[in-house]
Write an enzyme that holds these catalytic residues in place. Structure first.
Site, PDB file in Angstrom:
ATOM      1  N   LYS A 162       6.499  -2.049   1.900  1.00 21.43           N
ATOM      2  CA  LYS A 162       5.325  -1.440   2.541  1.00 21.43           C
ATOM      3  C   LYS A 162       4.120  -2.370   2.404  1.00 21.43           C
ATOM      4  CE  LYS A 162       3.258   3.169   3.120  1.00 21.43           C
ATOM      5  NZ  LYS A 162       3.401   3.238   4.569  1.00 21.43           N
ATOM      6  N   ARG A 201      -8.291 -21.280   0.053  1.00 17.00           N
ATOM      7  CA  ARG A 201      -7.145 -20.824   0.850  1.00 17.00           C
ATOM      8  C   ARG A 201      -5.950 -21.739   0.633  1.00 17.00           C
ATOM      9  NH1 ARG A 201      -4.972 -21.574   6.048  1.00 17.00           N
ATOM     10  NH2 ARG A 201      -3.920 -19.689   6.811  1.00 17.00           N
ATOM     11  N   TYR A 242       0.833  -1.208   0.000  1.00 18.74           N
ATOM     12  CA  TYR A 242       0.000   0.000   0.000  1.00 18.74           C
ATOM     13  C   TYR A 242       0.859   1.246   0.000  1.00 18.74           C
ATOM     14  CZ  TYR A 242       0.866   1.023   4.988  1.00 18.74           C
ATOM     15  OH  TYR A 242       1.455   1.351   6.180  1.00 18.74           O
ATOM     16  N   ARG A 244       8.266   3.889  -4.881  1.00 15.17           N
ATOM     17  CA  ARG A 244       8.321   2.934  -3.757  1.00 15.17           C
ATOM     18  C   ARG A 244       7.288   1.824  -3.946  1.00 15.17           C
ATOM     19  NH1 ARG A 244       7.588   5.219   2.139  1.00 15.17           N
ATOM     20  NH2 ARG A 244       5.447   5.451   1.391  1.00 15.17           N
ATOM     21  N   GLU A 280      12.307   2.629  14.074  1.00 15.06           N
ATOM     22  CA  GLU A 280      11.383   3.670  13.598  1.00 15.06           C
ATOM     23  C   GLU A 280      10.131   3.671  14.462  1.00 15.06           C
ATOM     24  OE1 GLU A 280      10.048   2.899   9.552  1.00 15.06           O
ATOM     25  OE2 GLU A 280       9.910   0.755   9.947  1.00 15.06           O
TER      26      GLU A 280
HETATM   27  N1  PDD Z   1       3.021   5.112   7.284  1.00 12.08           N
HETATM   28  N2  PDD Z   1       7.723   3.874   8.712  1.00 12.08           N
HETATM   29  C1  PDD Z   1       6.575   3.170   8.764  1.00 12.08           C
HETATM   30  C2  PDD Z   1       6.581   1.864   9.459  1.00 12.08           C
HETATM   31  C3  PDD Z   1       5.408   3.676   8.148  1.00 12.08           C
HETATM   32  O1  PDD Z   1       4.271   2.956   8.181  1.00 12.08           O
HETATM   33  C4  PDD Z   1       5.455   4.944   7.504  1.00 12.08           C
HETATM   34  C5  PDD Z   1       4.270   5.527   6.817  1.00 12.08           C
HETATM   35  C6  PDD Z   1       6.677   5.655   7.497  1.00 12.08           C
HETATM   36  C7  PDD Z   1       6.825   6.988   6.812  1.00 12.08           C
HETATM   37  O2  PDD Z   1       6.781   6.862   5.409  1.00 12.08           O
HETATM   38  P1  PDD Z   1       6.260   8.061   4.474  1.00 12.08           P
HETATM   39  O3  PDD Z   1       7.075   9.252   4.826  1.00 12.08           O
HETATM   40  O4  PDD Z   1       6.528   7.565   3.119  1.00 12.08           O
HETATM   41  O5  PDD Z   1       4.796   8.257   4.784  1.00 12.08           O
HETATM   42  C8  PDD Z   1       7.788   5.077   8.097  1.00 12.08           C
HETATM   43  C9  PDD Z   1       1.792   5.544   6.631  1.00 12.08           C
HETATM   44  C10 PDD Z   1       1.596   7.024   6.714  1.00 12.08           C
HETATM   45  C11 PDD Z   1       0.629   4.741   7.177  1.00 12.08           C
HETATM   46  O6  PDD Z   1       0.827   3.543   7.323  1.00 12.08           O
HETATM   47  O7  PDD Z   1      -0.441   5.298   7.407  1.00 12.08           O
END
Ligand code: PDD
Length: 285
Positions: A145, A97, A32, A51, A177
């Site tokens: 992601k 499944r 996503y 990305r 993070e």
């Molecule tokens: N999350 N690290 C993680 C684990 C994240 O889920 C996100 C973003 C970031 C920051 O990435 P970016 O700057 O590209 O938004 C770092 C989004 C906002 C979410 O899951 O809602």
């Protein structure tokens, strides 16, 4: 925000349906993106597309579409001024499944929606965030992601239960993070420290532009992991994400950072970041 995109069509929320055999649902076999929208314009769309394509490639999910046009249409059709566009792509629907992937020509499930949210005038930017630290027990491919967000969600709930805004995760002593943001500190001697890009963190889109702005401000940047103790003793701390942009952190595990107010350098980085992305988005979409 009633109009959503699902598999090639723009339909109303209530008529959008997906199969219970979708791999996104049964295996979190999906990736996503969350893209911020300010003044009706998508922020940093090209970097989100890069990305997204990398995430799809790492998981061998075959999907291609004009992600930018899809996102722009959603913003326009829902008349979104400020908020986010959410885009999700799963490997598609199985007959039954099965851990094994269906054939590579299975159609992916693609959907997207828009959601209003206050980004620029977020009152948290004035008061600063409070956080706790927790062990990072996620899988070892945090650079992709994916929609496997259960651990992050559990940690966010622990933060709420502890009466703070969010949690930073750590391997041993070293911060990786935030639950859904990248994490940073500025040391007492003014060095901005950002975890290096590797499999332990998501390569944030906001991180790229933020670092550009920090360089223009002539801050020294070190891309390396930092410890929980280093963070507690830092002059400033902050996070970046598409929803929080650049957001100051004022408390870590009950320790005040600096004088307990949002840091000056962080405030300047937020300001410069906002000016830069708004300038760029007004010419690109
Ligand atoms: N999350 N690290 C993680 C684990 C994240 O889920 C996100 C973003 C970031 C920051 O990435 P970016 O700057 O590209 O938004 C770092 C989004 C906002 C979410 O899951 O809602």
């Amino acid at each position: 925000m009633d109009i959503i995109y699902l598999n090639g069509e723009y339909v109303s929320k209530s008529s959008a349906k997906i199969s219970i055999f979708d791999r996104g649902l049964l295996f979190s076999d999906a990736v996503y993106e969350v893209i911020s929208v300010i003044n009706g314009r998508l922020i940093d769309m090209d970097r989100h597309v890069s990305r997204l394509e990398r995430s799809l490639g790492e998981l061998s999910i075959n999907a291609s579409a004009d992600w930018s046009a899809m996102s722009r249409n959603l913003v326009a059709q829902n008349d979104l001024q400020e908020g986010v566009v959410y885009l999700q792509i799963s490997r598609g629907v199985m007959d039954e499944r099965d851990y094994r992937w269906p054939s590579p020509d299975t159609a992916p499930t693609i959907f997207a929606f828009a959601q209003p949210r206050v980004l620029v005038a977020n009152p948290m930017a004035d008061r600063g965030m409070t956080i706790i630290t927790r062990p990072d027990l996620r899988w070892q491919r945090c650079d992709i992601k994916t929609t496997q967000l259960l651990y992050a969600s559990l940690m966010k709930m622990e933060a709420m239960a502890a009466g703070v805004d969010d949690a930073w995760m750590a391997h041993g002593d070293m911060i990786t993070e935030g639950t859904s943001q990248n994490a940073y500190i500025i040391s007492q001697d003014g060095v901005l420290i950002s975890h290096q890009l590797d499999r332990r963190i998501l390569p944030g889109v906001t991180r790229i532009e933020m670092l550009e702005q920090a360089k223009l401000m002539e801050l020294t940047i070190e891309e390396r992991a930092f410890s929980i103790d280093e963070a507690k003793n830092a002059a400033e701390a902050f996070v970046t994400s598409s929803t929080l942009l650049v957001m100051p952190v004022v408390e870590i595990d009950g320790h005040r950072i600096g004088d307990g107010r949002p840091g000056e350098k962080t405030g300047k980085i937020r300001q410069n970041y906002l000016a830069a992305v708004q300038r760029a988005s007004s010419t690109t979409n």
